[in-house]
Motif scaffolding. Structure first.
Motif, mmCIF file in Angstrom:
data_model
loop_
_atom_site.group_PDB
_atom_site.id
_atom_site.type_symbol
_atom_site.label_atom_id
_atom_site.label_comp_id
_atom_site.label_asym_id
_atom_site.label_seq_id
_atom_site.Cartn_x
_atom_site.Cartn_y
_atom_site.Cartn_z
ATOM 1 N N SER A 1 -1.983 -1.697 17.784
ATOM 2 C CA SER A 1 -2.469 -0.763 17.572
ATOM 3 C C SER A 1 -3.411 -0.795 16.866
ATOM 4 C CB SER A 1 -1.557 0.481 16.980
ATOM 5 O OG SER A 1 -1.136 0.479 15.765
ATOM 6 N N PHE A 2 -4.823 0.207 17.909
ATOM 7 C CA PHE A 2 -6.066 0.018 16.637
ATOM 8 C C PHE A 2 -5.504 -0.154 14.612
ATOM 9 C CE2 PHE A 2 -9.654 1.737 14.302
ATOM 10 C CZ PHE A 2 -10.313 1.487 14.645
ATOM 11 N N PRO A 3 -5.102 1.132 14.421
ATOM 12 C CA PRO A 3 -4.589 0.302 12.723
ATOM 13 C C PRO A 3 -4.260 -0.502 12.754
ATOM 14 C CG PRO A 3 -3.683 2.655 13.713
ATOM 15 C CD PRO A 3 -3.917 2.074 15.192
ATOM 16 N N LEU A 4 -2.773 -1.009 13.254
ATOM 17 C CA LEU A 4 -2.482 -2.812 12.590
ATOM 18 C C LEU A 4 -3.559 -3.577 12.668
ATOM 19 C CD1 LEU A 4 -0.003 -3.878 11.593
ATOM 20 C CD2 LEU A 4 0.824 -3.881 13.951
ATOM 21 N N THR A 5 -4.318 -3.377 13.869
ATOM 22 C CA THR A 5 -5.072 -4.493 14.122
ATOM 23 C C THR A 5 -6.351 -4.619 12.428
ATOM 24 O OG1 THR A 5 -6.369 -3.513 15.427
ATOM 25 C CG2 THR A 5 -4.466 -5.203 16.127
ATOM 26 N N ARG A 6 -6.576 -2.893 12.370
ATOM 27 C CA ARG A 6 -7.935 -2.692 11.384
ATOM 28 C C ARG A 6 -6.815 -3.347 10.036
ATOM 29 N NH1 ARG A 6 -12.701 -1.575 12.872
ATOM 30 N NH2 ARG A 6 -12.687 -1.882 15.136
ATOM 31 N N ALA A 7 -5.845 -3.228 9.544
ATOM 32 C CA ALA A 7 -5.367 -3.797 8.599
ATOM 33 C C ALA A 7 -5.287 -5.192 8.480
ATOM 34 C CB ALA A 7 -3.968 -3.104 8.238
ATOM 35 N N MET A 8 -5.211 -5.822 9.745
ATOM 36 C CA MET A 8 -4.975 -7.784 9.349
ATOM 37 C C MET A 8 -6.366 -7.734 9.670
ATOM 38 S SD MET A 8 -2.894 -7.659 12.930
ATOM 39 C CE MET A 8 -3.196 -9.115 13.494
ATOM 40 N N ARG A 9 -7.689 -7.032 9.525
ATOM 41 C CA ARG A 9 -8.830 -7.192 9.388
ATOM 42 C C ARG A 9 -9.110 -7.077 7.851
ATOM 43 N NH1 ARG A 9 -14.320 -4.471 10.635
ATOM 44 N NH2 ARG A 9 -13.788 -2.733 9.635
ATOM 45 N N ASP A 10 -8.421 -5.957 6.977
ATOM 46 C CA ASP A 10 -8.500 -5.693 6.262
ATOM 47 C C ASP A 10 -7.813 -6.508 5.021
ATOM 48 O OD1 ASP A 10 -9.898 -3.383 7.005
ATOM 49 O OD2 ASP A 10 -7.929 -2.008 6.145
ATOM 50 N N VAL A 11 -6.818 -7.363 5.217
ATOM 51 C CA VAL A 11 -6.302 -8.529 4.481
ATOM 52 C C VAL A 11 -7.281 -9.913 4.571
ATOM 53 C CG1 VAL A 11 -3.779 -10.397 4.998
ATOM 54 C CG2 VAL A 11 -3.528 -7.493 5.390
ATOM 55 N N LEU A 12 -7.723 -10.183 5.979
ATOM 56 C CA LEU A 12 -8.699 -11.089 5.861
ATOM 57 C C LEU A 12 -9.787 -10.620 4.865
ATOM 58 C CD1 LEU A 12 -9.152 -11.744 9.562
ATOM 59 C CD2 LEU A 12 -7.413 -13.325 8.313
ATOM 60 N N LEU A 13 -10.091 -9.275 4.690
ATOM 61 C CA LEU A 13 -11.551 -9.490 3.663
ATOM 62 C C LEU A 13 -10.975 -8.976 2.550
ATOM 63 C CD1 LEU A 13 -13.137 -6.546 6.276
ATOM 64 C CD2 LEU A 13 -13.943 -9.004 6.086
ATOM 65 N N GLY A 14 -9.693 -9.637 1.894
ATOM 66 C CA GLY A 14 -9.405 -9.794 1.316
ATOM 67 C C GLY A 14 -8.271 -8.940 0.455
ATOM 68 N N ALA A 15 -7.751 -7.473 1.174
ATOM 69 C CA ALA A 15 -6.677 -6.507 0.916
ATOM 70 C C ALA A 15 -5.261 -8.250 1.116
ATOM 71 C CB ALA A 15 -6.603 -5.356 1.926
ATOM 72 N N THR A 16 -4.973 -6.792 -0.529
ATOM 73 C CA THR A 16 -3.779 -7.970 -0.128
ATOM 74 C C THR A 16 -2.348 -6.857 -0.646
ATOM 75 O OG1 THR A 16 -4.499 -9.715 -0.489
ATOM 76 C CG2 THR A 16 -1.766 -9.826 -1.447
#
Length: 699
Positions: free
Chosen positions: A540-555
């Motif tokens: 889904s869009f929310p899941l892939t955007r959360a993956m992007r957030d992780v790549l940008l530093g979110a843990t």
């Protein structure tokens, strides 16, 4: 018992306090007493093992006694036969306290038992929507007599129905039941946590939404808001995962996998390590699953490996640990699985997530990040269930023998898919193509419906979902389960070996006509497990955007093992040029020009169709990026995408995909293709991706 129990029937309240030994009702059970007993439509929301069954059954049993209901007054619907079987003894005990009866009806119930039910209907009947449909179309069932006293329908796991075509089938059948009963039926749904409970309740009410009082009852949120012990590990392979799982000796572990093949392979590996292991998935025989689930419930130091079949409310006893292989595809599913633990006093909910590859690690971390924000996916019923409308028109004709060409809409009371402008073209096609025959102003089953769906008394017309053909696997006359026919036709050297029920079997002989495969056990390993995949529209869009957030530093606020920490650092380095804080990125990688949208499968399918010649037509749609035309320049991109967000296109559909849309043969071909295309689209997410700034790393 505390004061809320005073609204229960006195006999029931006595047994709750003395037979069950409950000092009080749970918050959900107390809150549901008055709304359910007074006839309100309701959605009861609580985590797994939150007491939803008692919350609905206790006030309904009290209402039976208070109002003197007779005959079959309550139908209790579940999505799985195994869940019905699990509920039966408990509900029979509750009803027995009041001298009431509960029976069960599904495909495994004997003919003699069914005849006894028809002769003397129980007070409450446990069944599935498909079995209910089979009662309605069966010539041996007097459905008006059986269902004429019906007052309430309970839908267990309502969220599981609402998210796919079984939900539209369920609603359609409920409208027909209401028409038969000649009175409004109380509708009560039981659900795990969803992002939009009011919408789910409105959906469940069907044509009566807005005309009947309704209430979402969800007071018991403390369990899900309480801290949970979640750990993420990167293991690199299935064999390493088996060793990690085996390390928790003395614990009762439930392991979730999202494919039957992984269940089988992991089960074999665990047994090879000396771990007492049981398996559960949809292609194992019902007896095999039941034996495994019963043995697991009674054992202590053991593991059961399962697909989502054990995500729903089947009781497998107290658990010490849930282990998730890779990530489920939704936060709601993760909550269901996490809620399997923490049921004993002093125990916290817990889950160990094991990632097999770096790609899996990114998805797992993204899902846990999304979960940590409190997000739960809203349930969205599938768009335009036209094929279900075709099925229902044929089913109603079988039920009634014939239907009036102008009176048929009355059976669905204005339910949206059956509104005249939507359903009439489908009815016209059924007549023109020979599925229905005209006799004056009446319609009856035509020769094409007999030919296409008429086998086994039209049982092909009952199930809305499509299951690929499988071969039944037997050993010594005992059914083990089913396997993909491709395993029996592929080229092999030496004996043909299958992996099923966690062990390897040698194929002895194959009955091609009856689709049966006879096997013998062999020592050792080497068997192969395979099943055809079902239609799935990716992340889904929310899941892939959360993956992007992780790549940008979110843990996410969970424990990461050193292996997971190291793996996540490598994943971030690998994807450094695919993400940016302010928007999307277009970058050339290995000669390909990729637009990293991080928008999910359905949005990317919509974007590819909208981009037209800007997108590479040979590139298969995926969750994360779109391959663009290789000679694209910055100026080409900026001029081409201007205004595209106002002209989004539906994705193209491969007509071979229609085989996954059951009853599509009863629709005009263009209508069936359009239905699939509409379901594949995600305009909102596509628009978001198009309107974000795009950084172009091109010439």
């Amino acid at each position: 018992m505390t004061s809320p129990s005073a609204t229960l029937h006195p006999t029931l309240a006595y047994h709750v306090a003395n037979t069950l030994g409950w000092p009080r009702l749970r918050p959900l059970q107390s809150a549901s007493l008055d709304p359910v007993a007074s006839g309100l439509d309701a959605l009861l929301v609580a985590p797994t093992a939150g007491g939803k069954t008692e919350a609905v059954v206790f006030p309904l049993l009290s209402a039976m006694e208070t109002h003197g209901w007779t005959g079959l007054s309550v139908v209790y619907l579940c999505p799985l036969k195994a869940l019905l079987n699990n509920l039966l003894p408990r509900l029979q005990a509750y009803a027995g306290w009041l001298g009431r009866r509960v029976e069960i009806w599904h495909g495994d119930v004997s003919g003699s038992r069914r005849q006894a039910i028809l002769r003397d209907p129980p007070d409450l009947l446990l069944t599935t929507p498909e079995s209910l449909e089979s009662m309605l179309i069966s010539r041996s069932v007097d459905h008006r007599r059986l269902l004429g006293d019906l007052r309430t329908v309970v839908v267990d796991e309502a969220h599981a129905f609402a998210k796919d075509d079984r939900g539209w089938h369920l609603l359609s059948v409920l409208e027909r039941l209401t028409h038969l009963a000649g009175r409004p039926l109380q509708r009560i749904g039981l659900s795990a946590t969803v992002g939009n409970p009011q919408d789910v309740l409105t959906w469940l009410q069907g044509s009566s939404a807005g005309n009947r009082p309704a209430q979402v009852i969800a007071p018991d949120t403390a369990t899900e808001s309480a801290p949970a012990d979640v750990e993420l590990d990167y293991v690199g392979s299935l064999s390493n995962a088996a060793r990690v799982i085996a390390w928790f000796q003395g614990e009762k572990r439930l392991v979730f996998c999202d494919s039957r093949r992984m269940v089988e392979e992991l089960g074999e590996l665990l047994r090879g390590l000396g771990v007492t292991t049981f398996l559960s998935h949809a292609s194992l025989s019902a007896d095999e699953r039941r034996r495994a689930e019963e043995a697991f419930a009674e054992a202590q130091d053991c593991v059961i490996v399962s697909t989502s079949t054990l995500e729903l409310g089947i009781d497998v006893g107290d658990l010490d640990r849930v282990i998730q292989m890779n990530a489920p595809w939704s936060v709601a599913s993760f909550l269901q699985r996490l809620g399997r633990t923490g049921r004993r006093a002093g125990k916290k909910r817990n889950c160990l997530v094991l990632a097999l590859t770096h790609d899996d690690l990114l998805v797992c971390t993204g899902l846990l990040q999304l979960w940590s924000t409190g997000f739960v996916e809203p349930i969205q019923p599938p768009h335009s269930p036209r094929h279900v409308v075709a099925q229902q028109l044929l089913a109603l004709t079988l039920q009634e023998g014939r239907i009036g060409d102008a009176m048929w809409p009355d059976w669905w009371a204005g339910l949206a898919p059956f509104e005249h402008h939507s359903a009439q073209p489908i009815l016209d096609h059924l007549v023109q193509d020979g599925f229905l025959d005209e006799d004056g102003s009446w319609l009856q089953i035509g020769p094409k419906a007999e030919e296409r769906f008429g086998r086994r008394h039209f049982m092909d017309l009952v199930a809305v979902f499509t299951a690929p053909p499988e071969f039944t696997v037997l050993h010594g006359g005992k059914e083990l389960g089913r396997t993909d026919p491709a395993l029996l036709t592929s080229s092999v050297t030496g004996p043909r070996l299958l992996l099923l029920a966690g062990r390897t079997w040698r194929v002895d002989w194959i009955d091609w006509r009856r689709r049966r495969c006879f096997v013998d056990p062999v020592d050792g390993t080497g068997g192969e497990a395979r099943w055809s995949s079902t239609g799935f529209f990716g992340m889904s869009f929310p899941l892939t955007r959360a993956m992007r957030d992780v790549l940008l530093g979110a843990t996410p606020p969970v424990r990461l093992t050193p292996r997971a920490d190291d793996g996540l650092a490598k994943v971030r380095a690998e994807h450094a040029d695919t993400v940016h804080q302010t928007g999307t990125v277009i970058v050339r990688t290995d000669g390909d020009l990729l637009w990293w949208t991080w928008a999910g499968y359905r949005a990317n399918a919509t974007l590819k169709a909208t981009l037209g010649p800007l997108a590479d037509p040979t590139h298969r749609v995926n969750d994360l990026n779109i391959r663009l035309r290789n000679d694209l320049t910055r100026s080409d991109w900026h001029s081409a995408v201007q205004g595209l967000s106002n002209d989004l296109r539906y994705p193209e559909v491969d007509e071979r995909a229609l085989s996954g849309l059951k009853f599509s043969t009863a629709l005009p071909r263009p209508m069936a293709v359009e239905t699939l295309s509409m379901r594949l689209a995600d305009f909102s997410a596509a628009e978001t991706a198009l309107t974000e700034p795009a950084r172009l790393m091109v010439r």
